[in-house]
Design a protein around this motif. Structure first.
Motif, mmCIF file in Angstrom:
data_model
loop_
_atom_site.group_PDB
_atom_site.id
_atom_site.type_symbol
_atom_site.label_atom_id
_atom_site.label_comp_id
_atom_site.label_asym_id
_atom_site.label_seq_id
_atom_site.Cartn_x
_atom_site.Cartn_y
_atom_site.Cartn_z
ATOM 1 N N GLY A 12 0.810 -1.213 0.000
ATOM 2 C CA GLY A 12 0.000 0.000 0.000
ATOM 3 C C GLY A 12 0.840 1.258 0.000
ATOM 4 O O GLY A 12 1.743 1.443 -0.821
ATOM 5 N N GLN A 13 0.566 2.125 0.977
ATOM 6 C CA GLN A 13 1.266 3.413 1.071
ATOM 7 C C GLN A 13 2.738 3.263 1.450
ATOM 8 O O GLN A 13 3.504 4.234 1.374
ATOM 9 C CB GLN A 13 0.581 4.302 2.114
ATOM 10 C CG GLN A 13 -0.817 4.733 1.738
ATOM 11 C CD GLN A 13 -1.888 3.770 2.218
ATOM 12 O OE1 GLN A 13 -1.595 2.656 2.638
ATOM 13 N NE2 GLN A 13 -3.146 4.194 2.158
ATOM 14 N N PHE A 14 3.169 2.075 1.861
ATOM 15 C CA PHE A 14 4.529 1.896 2.352
ATOM 16 C C PHE A 14 5.504 1.363 1.297
ATOM 17 O O PHE A 14 6.673 1.125 1.603
ATOM 18 C CB PHE A 14 4.527 0.925 3.544
ATOM 19 C CG PHE A 14 3.540 1.258 4.612
ATOM 20 C CD1 PHE A 14 3.429 2.554 5.108
ATOM 21 C CD2 PHE A 14 2.699 0.280 5.136
ATOM 22 C CE1 PHE A 14 2.500 2.870 6.090
ATOM 23 C CE2 PHE A 14 1.782 0.581 6.137
ATOM 24 C CZ PHE A 14 1.681 1.882 6.613
ATOM 25 N N ALA A 15 5.056 1.154 0.070
ATOM 26 C CA ALA A 15 5.878 0.472 -0.927
ATOM 27 C C ALA A 15 7.210 1.180 -1.174
ATOM 28 O O ALA A 15 8.280 0.561 -1.117
ATOM 29 C CB ALA A 15 5.105 0.328 -2.235
ATOM 30 N N ALA A 16 7.165 2.467 -1.460
ATOM 31 C CA ALA A 16 8.398 3.187 -1.790
ATOM 32 C C ALA A 16 9.338 3.266 -0.592
ATOM 33 O O ALA A 16 10.546 3.085 -0.718
ATOM 34 C CB ALA A 16 8.072 4.593 -2.299
#
Length: 416
Positions: A12-16
């Motif tokens: 989700g929002q943590f990929a990068a």
């Protein structure tokens, strides 16, 4: 450092951030129900998925969702407890607090710093609920929303800190926890999402679309539904093509319902609305859900990109469109107002005013050169406020600060 991420739906929002930390030599773990992608050097630990909310005759009204969140929290806690017994205790846990996943982390890892991703706190007023004039909340809805926040409130009470992607999303949380929530978006890769005058897109029927030939108006949402203004965008499209028959509208999104309710009688909002609108179907393209690379090409060839939303979470797509130099015509709603200043880096119109939306589209199609500076300013906004490298640096600093503060507090408590 061992950083553990928690999210029901994969990275989700943590990929990068997870990828960056792994490349930098940190040990990175994701605890999740499902996997959305693979990231090299990141270990994925899946916990058992819990069945959805369920009713029970002995259960009080509206407790189905909180009960579901508690069950998810237990699964995640059991996973970390097992990891701890194997000597795999993380140095910090960063997770989404919306589904209960972070509720019991401090109960199994009491000395491990925790950072909660605070995406959206449900309210009966001032956000998505009650925004539509025909959808005013009754007392039962208010009770249901209050109970839906149980997991977030219990998680925040034990958290060492929080993070929200926009100031408005942070502002929804209660004042006594808001001071512990930092604002930092997850960022946009401006090297990948950038203007490209030579961009083109080949459709399944063989047609090749290029910027201005014909003029292309784009709309992107996870699903084509009222929360993201699809009815208003489609109605405006019908008005535009009557006066500009060459315009081509591309509506990207699925036929499901991510937020809100399905249309009367079921089915998709697209089919439901097209039955009542007199609009030439050959001027509308519905490619469904497309790969990220295709979205980028669409943004690069877009004459005008429509982004309408209830007061709700900010979509990545609007920032990616701005990074590509698209002229965004957005709704005058939070948190869009936080990113776009009408007449400076885009245009804002009232959400329900389809005449104003149609007139704005027609103005952009008639005089594209008049809006060139707004496109440049849109790109500049993303570079200055949402550039991926800068957002990752701020997130990394926040993680370091939380770990340092907890370590210091623990040391002081031991010396006391």
């Amino acid at each position: 450092m061992h950083v553990a991420f928690v999210h029901r739906r994969g990275f989700g929002q943590f990929a990068a951030l997870a990828s960056h930390l792994a490349v930098a030599g940190n040990e990175v773990t994701l605890v999740t129900e499902t996997v959305d992608q693979k990231i090299p050097s990141v270990r994925v630990v899946r916990h058992r998925a819990e069945p959805g909310p369920r009713a029970h005759p002995q259960m009080a009204r509206h407790l189905g969702v909180p009960d579901h969140h508690v069950r998810i929290g237990h699964r995640v806690a059991e996973t970390f407890d097992a990891m701890a017994r194997l000597g795999q205790v993380p140095d910090i846990v960063l997770g989404h607090i919306g589904w209960g996943s972070m509720m019991f982390i401090k109960d199994v890892l009491p000395r491990v710093p925790t950072l909660g991703y605070c995406e959206f706190f449900y309210r009966a007023e001032g956000a998505d609920i009650g925004f539509a004039p025909d959808n005013q909340p009754d007392s039962e809805t208010r009770k249901r929303l209050r109970l839906r926040n149980i997991a977030q409130l219990l998680s925040l009470e034990a958290m060492d800190g929080g993070i929200s992607p926009t100031n408005w999303q942070r502002s929804l949380y209660p004042a006594d926890v808001r001071e512990r929530i930092a604002v930092c978006h997850e960022g946009v890769d401006t090297r990948r999402f950038r203007p490209d005058p030579a961009a083109s897109l080949k459709l399944p029927d063989g047609r090749v679309l290029k910027a201005g030939d014909p003029p292309i108006v784009t709309f992107v949402a996870r699903d084509l539904e009222p929360y993201r203004g699809f009815p208003q965008a489609l109605e405006a499209a019908a008005k535009v093509v009557r006066r500009h028959p060459d315009a081509l509208f591309v509506f990207v999104g699925g036929d499901g319902v991510s937020y809100g309710a399905p249309p009367p009688g079921g089915g998709s909002w697209k089919d439901h609305l097209l039955e009542s609108l007199d609009v030439p179907r050959e001027r509308l393209i519905f490619p469904g859900v497309v790969p990220h690379s295709v979205l980028r090409q669409l943004f690069q060839i877009s004459a005008a990109h429509l982004y309408l939303t209830y007061p709700f979470v900010l979509s990545w797509s609007v920032l990616e469109a701005m990074a590509c130099g698209a002229l965004v015509i957005g709704s005058d709603t939070a948190p869009v107002q936080e990113v776009i200043r009408s007449g400076r880096n885009g245009l804002l119109i009232p959400f329900f005013d389809t005449d104003a939306l149609a007139e704005s589209i027609l103005a952009v199609l008639a005089r594209p050169d008049d809006f060139r500076e707004l496109r440049t300013a849109a790109r500049r906004t993303v570079e200055q406020r949402f550039r991926l490298d800068d957002c990752i640096a701020r997130q990394s600093t926040l993680i370091g600060n939380i770990v340092g503060q907890v370590a210091l507090s623990t040391k002081e408590a031991q010396l006391a």
